[in-house]
Write an enzyme that holds these catalytic residues in place. Structure first.
Site, PDB file in Angstrom:
ATOM      1  N   ASP A 147      37.265 -84.273 -10.340  1.00  0.00           N
ATOM      2  CA  ASP A 147      37.504 -85.853  -9.494  1.00  0.00           C
ATOM      3  C   ASP A 147      38.623 -85.992 -10.219  1.00  0.00           C
ATOM      4  O   ASP A 147      40.066 -85.711  -9.275  1.00  0.00           O
ATOM      5  CB  ASP A 147      36.094 -86.246 -10.263  1.00  0.00           C
ATOM      6  CG  ASP A 147      36.482 -87.267  -9.379  1.00  0.00           C
ATOM      7  OD1 ASP A 147      36.909 -87.622  -9.113  1.00  0.00           O
ATOM      8  OD2 ASP A 147      35.197 -88.063  -9.933  1.00  0.00           O
ATOM      9  N   PHE A 206      30.617 -88.324  -3.196  1.00  0.00           N
ATOM     10  CA  PHE A 206      29.722 -88.335  -4.340  1.00  0.00           C
ATOM     11  C   PHE A 206      28.745 -87.396  -3.166  1.00  0.00           C
ATOM     12  O   PHE A 206      28.664 -87.137  -2.676  1.00  0.00           O
ATOM     13  CB  PHE A 206      28.592 -89.822  -4.699  1.00  0.00           C
ATOM     14  CG  PHE A 206      28.222 -89.274  -5.121  1.00  0.00           C
ATOM     15  CD1 PHE A 206      28.021 -88.562  -6.945  1.00  0.00           C
ATOM     16  CD2 PHE A 206      26.678 -88.217  -6.112  1.00  0.00           C
ATOM     17  CE1 PHE A 206      28.107 -88.757  -8.425  1.00  0.00           C
ATOM     18  CE2 PHE A 206      26.133 -88.193  -6.936  1.00  0.00           C
ATOM     19  CZ  PHE A 206      26.789 -88.012  -8.346  1.00  0.00           C
ATOM     20  N   GLY A 222      26.709 -78.991 -14.947  1.00  0.00           N
ATOM     21  CA  GLY A 222      26.970 -78.424 -13.948  1.00  0.00           C
ATOM     22  C   GLY A 222      27.387 -77.541 -12.972  1.00  0.00           C
ATOM     23  O   GLY A 222      27.030 -76.931 -11.830  1.00  0.00           O
ATOM     24  N   ARG A 278      20.096 -80.817  -8.944  1.00  0.00           N
ATOM     25  CA  ARG A 278      20.891 -79.627  -8.940  1.00  0.00           C
ATOM     26  C   ARG A 278      20.494 -78.555  -8.226  1.00  0.00           C
ATOM     27  O   ARG A 278      20.925 -77.782  -8.354  1.00  0.00           O
ATOM     28  CB  ARG A 278      20.889 -79.145 -10.595  1.00  0.00           C
ATOM     29  CG  ARG A 278      21.871 -80.088 -11.484  1.00  0.00           C
ATOM     30  CD  ARG A 278      21.496 -79.791 -12.944  1.00  0.00           C
ATOM     31  NE  ARG A 278      21.792 -81.192 -13.644  1.00  0.00           N
ATOM     32  CZ  ARG A 278      23.004 -81.708 -14.007  1.00  0.00           C
ATOM     33  NH1 ARG A 278      24.215 -81.090 -13.011  1.00  0.00           N
ATOM     34  NH2 ARG A 278      23.473 -83.129 -14.642  1.00  0.00           N
ATOM     35  N   GLU A 296      33.908 -74.851 -13.658  1.00  0.00           N
ATOM     36  CA  GLU A 296      33.468 -76.308 -13.476  1.00  0.00           C
ATOM     37  C   GLU A 296      33.010 -76.725 -12.582  1.00  0.00           C
ATOM     38  O   GLU A 296      33.616 -75.818 -10.888  1.00  0.00           O
ATOM     39  CB  GLU A 296      34.792 -77.009 -14.099  1.00  0.00           C
ATOM     40  CG  GLU A 296      34.688 -78.704 -13.374  1.00  0.00           C
ATOM     41  CD  GLU A 296      33.331 -79.586 -14.328  1.00  0.00           C
ATOM     42  OE1 GLU A 296      32.626 -78.539 -15.099  1.00  0.00           O
ATOM     43  OE2 GLU A 296      34.031 -80.604 -14.970  1.00  0.00           O
ATOM     44  N   ASP A 297      32.467 -76.760 -11.897  1.00  0.00           N
ATOM     45  CA  ASP A 297      31.408 -77.860 -10.859  1.00  0.00           C
ATOM     46  C   ASP A 297      32.307 -78.089  -9.591  1.00  0.00           C
ATOM     47  O   ASP A 297      32.667 -77.540  -8.837  1.00  0.00           O
ATOM     48  CB  ASP A 297      30.435 -78.523 -10.947  1.00  0.00           C
ATOM     49  CG  ASP A 297      30.593 -79.562 -11.886  1.00  0.00           C
ATOM     50  OD1 ASP A 297      31.207 -79.359 -12.367  1.00  0.00           O
ATOM     51  OD2 ASP A 297      29.219 -80.523 -11.919  1.00  0.00           O
TER      52      ASP A 297
HETATM   53  P1  IMP Z   1      36.945 -85.358 -13.641  1.00  0.00           P
HETATM   54  O1  IMP Z   1      36.397 -85.368 -15.184  1.00  0.00           O
HETATM   55  O2  IMP Z   1      36.702 -87.481 -13.282  1.00  0.00           O
HETATM   56  O3  IMP Z   1      37.233 -84.546 -13.186  1.00  0.00           O
HETATM   57  O4  IMP Z   1      35.287 -85.473 -13.745  1.00  0.00           O
HETATM   58  C1  IMP Z   1      34.373 -84.315 -13.247  1.00  0.00           C
HETATM   59  C2  IMP Z   1      33.199 -84.864 -13.561  1.00  0.00           C
HETATM   60  O5  IMP Z   1      32.564 -85.887 -13.241  1.00  0.00           O
HETATM   61  C3  IMP Z   1      32.392 -83.499 -13.543  1.00  0.00           C
HETATM   62  O6  IMP Z   1      32.179 -82.652 -14.001  1.00  0.00           O
HETATM   63  C4  IMP Z   1      30.783 -83.745 -12.713  1.00  0.00           C
HETATM   64  O7  IMP Z   1      30.584 -83.385 -13.740  1.00  0.00           O
HETATM   65  C5  IMP Z   1      30.773 -85.541 -12.562  1.00  0.00           C
HETATM   66  N1  IMP Z   1      31.411 -85.626 -11.553  1.00  0.00           N
HETATM   67  C6  IMP Z   1      32.861 -85.731 -10.418  1.00  0.00           C
HETATM   68  N2  IMP Z   1      32.386 -86.092  -9.061  1.00  0.00           N
HETATM   69  C7  IMP Z   1      30.991 -85.744  -8.908  1.00  0.00           C
HETATM   70  C8  IMP Z   1      30.141 -85.359  -7.686  1.00  0.00           C
HETATM   71  O8  IMP Z   1      30.289 -86.079  -6.831  1.00  0.00           O
HETATM   72  N3  IMP Z   1      28.849 -85.419  -8.007  1.00  0.00           N
HETATM   73  C9  IMP Z   1      28.292 -85.088  -8.918  1.00  0.00           C
HETATM   74  N4  IMP Z   1      29.201 -85.252  -9.998  1.00  0.00           N
HETATM   75  C10 IMP Z   1      30.408 -85.518 -10.031  1.00  0.00           C
HETATM   76 MG    MG Z   2      30.429 -81.841 -15.120  1.00  0.00          MG
END
Ligand code: IMP
Ligand code: MG
Length: 179
Positions: A107, A156, A49, A169, A103-104
């Site tokens: 969440d 999302f 990402g 992407r 990081e992209d």
């Molecule tokens: P976390 O571990 O819950 O913070 O999730 C992080 C990862 O979930 C990110 O690196 C993304 O790859 C994916 N992610 C979370 N939200 C989204 C979204 O809205 N679109 C696409 N990927 C997401």
């Molecule tokens: Mg990611």
């Protein structure tokens, strides 16, 4: 309004590339300001990402930095926190160097929280996180010093590196799933 259809779902643009560019430049300026020129800085991009955000961010940084990538996979079991598995390890030594994790999107924060612990074991001089997006409503973990470009709602999103089941992407801006 710009729209994109991915896997039969309609997304609408919420942040254009034109809006992203100055925000990325600002984050880069912060990096230039925060790290002395005589100290080593390593940028670690989290694949897949972060690849577009990282490419724009590092090209806006004036100082030389070392760049490497890791690929992580989060396994979410019955618990809310999943274990992070490393699919690709970084290939350089980070001991006593300043580390910037790119990081992209943040969440729940689980991926970065766990990856931070993996990095800390390697004894870097410091760890900072730079993420393009954060969903503040969802964060469940204390993260190390983190810097974000945009706060967004718990919806999302795709584009600028982010995907929906592998697609989208390449979209230039950030697109949100239409309700
Ligand atoms: P976390 O571990 O819950 O913070 O999730 C992080 C990862 O979930 C990110 O690196 C993304 O790859 C994916 N992610 C979370 N939200 C989204 C979204 O809205 N679109 C696409 N990927 C997401
Ligand atoms: Mg990611």
């Amino acid at each position: 309004m710009k729209e994109a259809i991915v896997n039969n779902q309609t997304f609408k643009e919420i942040i254009s590339l034109k809006e992203i560019k100055p925000v990325v430049a600002n984050l880069a300026a912060r990096i230039d300001h925060n790290y002395p020129l005589d100290q080593d800085v390593v940028v670690i991009g989290i694949l897949n990402g972060a690849f577009i955000f990282l490419a724009d961010l590092v090209r806006a940084i004036e100082r030389p930095v070392e760049i490497t990538f890791t690929q992580l996979k989060s396994y979410i079991g019955t618990k809310s926190t999943g274990d992070v598995q490393i699919l690709k390890e970084i290939d350089i030594e980070i001991k006593d160097k300043h580390v910037i994790v790119v990081e992209d999107i943040i969440d729940t924060g689980n991926t970065l929280f766990q990856y931070n612990q993996i990095l800390e074991a390697k004894k870097p001089k410091s760890i900072a996180v730079y993420a393009l997006l954060v969903k503040p409503e969802n964060i469940q973990h204390e993260l190390p010093s983190f810097n974000v470009g945009f706060e967004i709602k718990d919806r999302f999103v795709i584009g600028y590196g982010l995907d929906f089941d592998g697609i989208g992407r390449n979209l230039r801006g950030i697109y949100q799933l239409k309700s």
